[in-house]
Design a protein around this motif. Structure first.
Motif, PDB file in Angstrom:
ATOM      1  N   ALA A 113      13.383  -5.611   6.050  1.00 42.63           N
ATOM      2  CA  ALA A 113      12.459  -4.472   5.989  1.00 42.63           C
ATOM      3  C   ALA A 113      11.561  -4.631   4.769  1.00 42.63           C
ATOM      4  O   ALA A 113      11.992  -5.159   3.732  1.00 42.63           O
ATOM      5  N   ALA A 114      10.324  -4.175   4.869  1.00 38.31           N
ATOM      6  CA  ALA A 114       9.402  -4.263   3.729  1.00 38.31           C
ATOM      7  C   ALA A 114       8.166  -3.437   4.019  1.00 38.31           C
ATOM      8  O   ALA A 114       7.844  -3.133   5.178  1.00 38.31           O
ATOM      9  N   ASP A 115       7.471  -3.068   2.951  1.00 37.47           N
ATOM     10  CA  ASP A 115       6.102  -2.592   3.055  1.00 37.47           C
ATOM     11  C   ASP A 115       5.236  -3.817   2.804  1.00 37.47           C
ATOM     12  O   ASP A 115       5.214  -4.359   1.694  1.00 37.47           O
ATOM     13  N   LEU A 116       4.543  -4.289   3.828  1.00 35.68           N
ATOM     14  CA  LEU A 116       3.841  -5.565   3.737  1.00 35.68           C
ATOM     15  C   LEU A 116       2.575  -5.510   2.895  1.00 35.68           C
ATOM     16  O   LEU A 116       2.035  -6.546   2.528  1.00 35.68           O
ATOM     17  N   ARG A 117       2.112  -4.312   2.567  1.00 34.48           N
ATOM     18  CA  ARG A 117       0.918  -4.229   1.730  1.00 34.48           C
ATOM     19  C   ARG A 117       1.208  -4.705   0.291  1.00 34.48           C
ATOM     20  O   ARG A 117       0.527  -5.604  -0.195  1.00 34.48           O
ATOM     21  N   PRO A 118       2.219  -4.162  -0.418  1.00 30.84           N
ATOM     22  CA  PRO A 118       2.467  -4.638  -1.789  1.00 30.84           C
ATOM     23  C   PRO A 118       3.285  -5.920  -1.869  1.00 30.84           C
ATOM     24  O   PRO A 118       3.319  -6.548  -2.921  1.00 30.84           O
ATOM     25  N   THR A 119       3.951  -6.309  -0.773  1.00 31.77           N
ATOM     26  CA  THR A 119       4.797  -7.506  -0.850  1.00 31.77           C
ATOM     27  C   THR A 119       4.086  -8.771  -0.387  1.00 31.77           C
ATOM     28  O   THR A 119       4.412  -9.867  -0.850  1.00 31.77           O
ATOM     29  N   VAL A 120       3.130  -8.648   0.538  1.00 35.53           N
ATOM     30  CA  VAL A 120       2.460  -9.847   1.062  1.00 35.53           C
ATOM     31  C   VAL A 120       0.940  -9.728   0.972  1.00 35.53           C
ATOM     32  O   VAL A 120       0.288 -10.538   0.304  1.00 35.53           O
ATOM     33  N   ALA A 121       0.348  -8.739   1.615  1.00 39.99           N
ATOM     34  CA  ALA A 121      -1.116  -8.682   1.724  1.00 39.99           C
ATOM     35  C   ALA A 121      -1.791  -8.564   0.365  1.00 39.99           C
ATOM     36  O   ALA A 121      -2.758  -9.289   0.069  1.00 39.99           O
ATOM     37  N   GLY A 122      -1.295  -7.663  -0.481  1.00 39.69           N
ATOM     38  CA  GLY A 122      -1.893  -7.476  -1.797  1.00 39.69           C
ATOM     39  C   GLY A 122      -1.729  -8.685  -2.708  1.00 39.69           C
ATOM     40  O   GLY A 122      -2.719  -9.229  -3.227  1.00 39.69           O
ATOM     41  N   PRO A 123      -0.493  -9.148  -2.922  1.00 44.01           N
ATOM     42  CA  PRO A 123      -0.301 -10.316  -3.798  1.00 44.01           C
ATOM     43  C   PRO A 123      -1.024 -11.569  -3.320  1.00 44.01           C
ATOM     44  O   PRO A 123      -1.524 -12.351  -4.132  1.00 44.01           O
ATOM     45  N   LEU A 124      -1.086 -11.784  -2.006  1.00 46.22           N
ATOM     46  CA  LEU A 124      -1.809 -12.945  -1.485  1.00 46.22           C
ATOM     47  C   LEU A 124      -3.282 -12.859  -1.865  1.00 46.22           C
ATOM     48  O   LEU A 124      -3.868 -13.831  -2.377  1.00 46.22           O
ATOM     49  N   SER A 125      -3.891 -11.714  -1.620  1.00 43.45           N
ATOM     50  CA  SER A 125      -5.319 -11.573  -1.890  1.00 43.45           C
ATOM     51  C   SER A 125      -5.626 -11.724  -3.373  1.00 43.45           C
ATOM     52  O   SER A 125      -6.626 -12.344  -3.756  1.00 43.45           O
ATOM     53  N   VAL A 126      -4.759 -11.182  -4.227  1.00 42.71           N
ATOM     54  CA  VAL A 126      -4.958 -11.319  -5.673  1.00 42.71           C
ATOM     55  C   VAL A 126      -4.841 -12.783  -6.100  1.00 42.71           C
ATOM     56  O   VAL A 126      -5.685 -13.304  -6.837  1.00 42.71           O
ATOM     57  N   ALA A 127      -3.796 -13.447  -5.630  1.00 40.10           N
ATOM     58  CA  ALA A 127      -3.563 -14.836  -6.038  1.00 40.10           C
ATOM     59  C   ALA A 127      -4.718 -15.740  -5.624  1.00 40.10           C
ATOM     60  O   ALA A 127      -5.176 -16.580  -6.408  1.00 40.10           O
ATOM     61  N   VAL A 128      -5.207 -15.549  -4.406  1.00 38.59           N
ATOM     62  CA  VAL A 128      -6.241 -16.450  -3.898  1.00 38.59           C
ATOM     63  C   VAL A 128      -7.583 -16.191  -4.572  1.00 38.59           C
ATOM     64  O   VAL A 128      -8.307 -17.134  -4.931  1.00 38.59           O
ATOM     65  N   VAL A 129      -7.929 -14.938  -4.779  1.00 36.62           N
ATOM     66  CA  VAL A 129      -9.231 -14.671  -5.397  1.00 36.62           C
ATOM     67  C   VAL A 129      -9.218 -15.092  -6.866  1.00 36.62           C
ATOM     68  O   VAL A 129     -10.220 -15.610  -7.384  1.00 36.62           O
ATOM     69  N   GLY A 219      -7.051  -5.484   3.679  1.00 38.25           N
ATOM     70  CA  GLY A 219      -7.372  -4.653   4.835  1.00 38.25           C
ATOM     71  C   GLY A 219      -7.292  -5.415   6.142  1.00 38.25           C
ATOM     72  O   GLY A 219      -6.777  -4.903   7.142  1.00 38.25           O
ATOM     73  N   MET A 220      -7.808  -6.654   6.170  1.00 30.91           N
ATOM     74  CA  MET A 220      -7.739  -7.446   7.394  1.00 30.91           C
ATOM     75  C   MET A 220      -6.304  -7.664   7.842  1.00 30.91           C
ATOM     76  O   MET A 220      -5.974  -7.515   9.022  1.00 30.91           O
ATOM     77  N   ILE A 221      -5.441  -8.021   6.889  1.00 29.21           N
ATOM     78  CA  ILE A 221      -4.049  -8.311   7.236  1.00 29.21           C
ATOM     79  C   ILE A 221      -3.326  -7.057   7.715  1.00 29.21           C
ATOM     80  O   ILE A 221      -2.684  -7.053   8.769  1.00 29.21           O
ATOM     81  N   THR A 222      -3.435  -5.979   6.950  1.00 27.76           N
ATOM     82  CA  THR A 222      -2.684  -4.767   7.300  1.00 27.76           C
ATOM     83  C   THR A 222      -3.242  -4.109   8.561  1.00 27.76           C
ATOM     84  O   THR A 222      -2.480  -3.642   9.405  1.00 27.76           O
ATOM     85  N   ASN A 223      -4.571  -4.099   8.718  1.00 24.57           N
ATOM     86  CA  ASN A 223      -5.144  -3.504   9.925  1.00 24.57           C
ATOM     87  C   ASN A 223      -4.791  -4.316  11.168  1.00 24.57           C
ATOM     88  O   ASN A 223      -4.475  -3.749  12.229  1.00 24.57           O
ATOM     89  N   ALA A 224      -4.845  -5.645  11.059  1.00 23.42           N
ATOM     90  CA  ALA A 224      -4.521  -6.484  12.221  1.00 23.42           C
ATOM     91  C   ALA A 224      -3.067  -6.293  12.642  1.00 23.42           C
ATOM     92  O   ALA A 224      -2.761  -6.154  13.838  1.00 23.42           O
ATOM     93  N   PRO A 363      -4.197   0.943   6.278  1.00 17.66           N
ATOM     94  CA  PRO A 363      -3.029   1.820   6.149  1.00 17.66           C
ATOM     95  C   PRO A 363      -2.611   1.917   4.681  1.00 17.66           C
ATOM     96  O   PRO A 363      -2.571   0.900   3.986  1.00 17.66           O
ATOM     97  N   PRO A 364      -2.302   3.114   4.187  1.00 18.10           N
ATOM     98  CA  PRO A 364      -1.806   3.236   2.812  1.00 18.10           C
ATOM     99  C   PRO A 364      -0.529   2.431   2.574  1.00 18.10           C
ATOM    100  O   PRO A 364      -0.253   2.019   1.451  1.00 18.10           O
ATOM    101  N   ALA A 365       0.233   2.218   3.638  1.00 20.44           N
ATOM    102  CA  ALA A 365       1.436   1.384   3.591  1.00 20.44           C
ATOM    103  C   ALA A 365       1.598   0.755   4.966  1.00 20.44           C
ATOM    104  O   ALA A 365       1.111   1.290   5.965  1.00 20.44           O
ATOM    105  N   LEU A 366       2.270  -0.385   5.022  1.00 18.46           N
ATOM    106  CA  LEU A 366       2.576  -1.014   6.309  1.00 18.46           C
ATOM    107  C   LEU A 366       4.062  -1.324   6.312  1.00 18.46           C
ATOM    108  O   LEU A 366       4.494  -2.421   5.952  1.00 18.46           O
ATOM    109  N   LYS A 367       4.840  -0.325   6.705  1.00 19.97           N
ATOM    110  CA  LYS A 367       6.290  -0.437   6.668  1.00 19.97           C
ATOM    111  C   LYS A 367       6.795  -1.055   7.978  1.00 19.97           C
ATOM    112  O   LYS A 367       6.487  -0.547   9.061  1.00 19.97           O
ATOM    113  N   VAL A 368       7.515  -2.146   7.852  1.00 17.19           N
ATOM    114  CA  VAL A 368       8.011  -2.862   9.041  1.00 17.19           C
ATOM    115  C   VAL A 368       9.491  -3.213   8.856  1.00 17.19           C
ATOM    116  O   VAL A 368      10.021  -3.217   7.738  1.00 17.19           O
ATOM    117  N   THR A 369      10.115  -3.498   9.973  1.00 20.19           N
ATOM    118  CA  THR A 369      11.475  -4.053   9.972  1.00 20.19           C
ATOM    119  C   THR A 369      11.476  -5.257  10.893  1.00 20.19           C
ATOM    120  O   THR A 369      10.586  -5.427  11.730  1.00 20.19           O
TER     121      THR A 369
END
Length: 373
Positions: A113-129, A219-224, A363-369
């Motif tokens: 389980a995770a919120d994919l915005r702070p665990t994947v989408a956000g850190p990825l975008s920061v690291a790459v830019v 936004g692209m990752i979480t919206n998709a 989405p303010p959060a993208l909570k998945v399991t």
């Protein structure tokens, strides 16, 4: 009457009623919601300019390629352009993006389980830019804090509120961080300084690239993922045929572009589809509205991963201000979404919220399991 709350939560019915253009009291300006009209405005910077003291991003970070037109815009944009061509993007970024995605997804794989915005989408975008600009090292959490404060301030200005103290403080911290890296060798910000831009100009442009890169990618990752996980039939199609995934991401961009609007200001009196625009009028182009124009997209509110013309959205705008990093953000989104869909039984938590936002929508959060084996 269209309200700010409508535009922040679910703007699409209001945009459909306004299309192709309408006055919105809550914004104090015109909203262009038709695709053909949007292209006309975006491709005519002489009539519809960004170079205006009211431009929201410039109020927070200062003048940059985002808020200038003509020769000055070109002088600010040119030093940053070459590294982001399609060929250079694939050459420079394919391997580091894949490596970063593998590390981020690997770090959560065993959790289930995770919120994919702070665990994947956000850190990825920061690291790459940060990698793309050659910025000094900084933690993803620190950069995301700066980004959140600055983007919230920009959104507030767009809604008629003043620049926030938090936004000003975050930009001051970012300014110091970027400026400290200008003397480094073989970095994009150093090259921009070498091309004749001053420190404040380099910092302002790095800021808009940095936060534009974070915003569009996150936004692209979480919206998709939100669209796919809310439409099981479409998800099943993609899982059965992964070659559909790039188009699924384009279809998500059409329905919910991460940057929902771009602002312009009329330099002269002009008629747009019967609307009498006056010199000085605020004209906001709804990229979200353009993406759901039924004149080009049949059944425009339907998420269809096999839609033949999905890529004709305007999520990256058009004209001289078309998104500089669109090839990079597409690469990041495709790599991340592909890796996340490989998590067995990936599903959306029922409490996970839908996309929202006036200027930036996700989405303010993208909570998945998912299933842990």
């Amino acid at each position: 009457m269209v309200t700010l709350e409508e535009l922040e939560t679910d703007p699409h019915p209001a945009l459909a009623a306004l299309r192709p253009i309408g006055w919105v009291d809550a914004l104090g300006g015109w909203v262009v919601a038709g695709r053909a009209l949007a292209l006309q405005v975006l491709r005519d910077p002489d009539t519809f300019t960004v170079d205006d003291p009211r431009f929201s991003t410039a109020q927070v970070v200062g003048p940059s390629m985002l808020s200038l037109d003509g020769a000055t815009h070109k002088a600010h944009r040119d030093p940053f352009e070459q590294p982001f061509t399609l060929a250079e993007t694939r050459r420079r970024f394919t391997e580091p993006v894949q490596q970063t995605v593998d590390e981020l997804v690997g770090a959560i794989r065993a959790d289930g389980a995770a919120d994919l915005r702070p665990t994947v989408a956000g850190p990825l975008s920061v690291a790459v830019v940060a990698y793309s600009l050659g910025l000094p090292p900084a933690s993803a959490a620190t950069v995301l804090d700066w980004y959140t404060a600055i983007s919230d301030s920009v959104s507030g200005v767009a809604a008629g509120r003043p620049v926030t103290a938090a936004g000003s403080e975050a930009f001051a911290a970012l300014h110091a961080h970027v400026a400290s890296g200008i003397d480094s060798h073989d970095s994009l910000i150093a090259a921009a300084a070498g091309a004749g831009l001053g420190v404040d100009e380099v910092v302002a442009n790095a800021a808009v690239l940095m936060f534009g890169g974070i915003e569009t990618t996150e936004g692209m990752i979480t919206n998709a993922l939100w669209h796919l996980l809310n439409h099981q039939d479409q998800l099943d199609l993609v899982l059965a045929d992964p070659s559909l995934l790039p188009n699924a991401i384009e279809e998500s961009l059409r329905l919910e572009p991460a940057a929902a609007v771009v602002d312009r200001y009329a330099t002269r009196d002009v008629d747009l589809a019967g609307a009498s625009i006056r010199q000085g009028d605020f004209v906001t182009v709804s990229l979200a509205g353009a993406g759901r124009d039924p004149a080009l997209f049949p059944s425009p509110d339907v998420f269809d991963v096999r839609r033949a013309n999905a890529r004709r959205h305007l999520a990256f705008a058009s004209g001289p201000h078309i998104c500089l990093g669109m090839h990079l953000t597409r690469l990041e989104a495709l790599t991340a979404v592909s890796a996340l869909l490989a998590l067995p039984g990936l599903r959306l938590d029922p409490s996970s919220p839908p996309p929202r936002g006036l200027v930036f929508r996700k989405p303010p959060a993208l909570k998945v399991t998912w299933d842990v084996t």
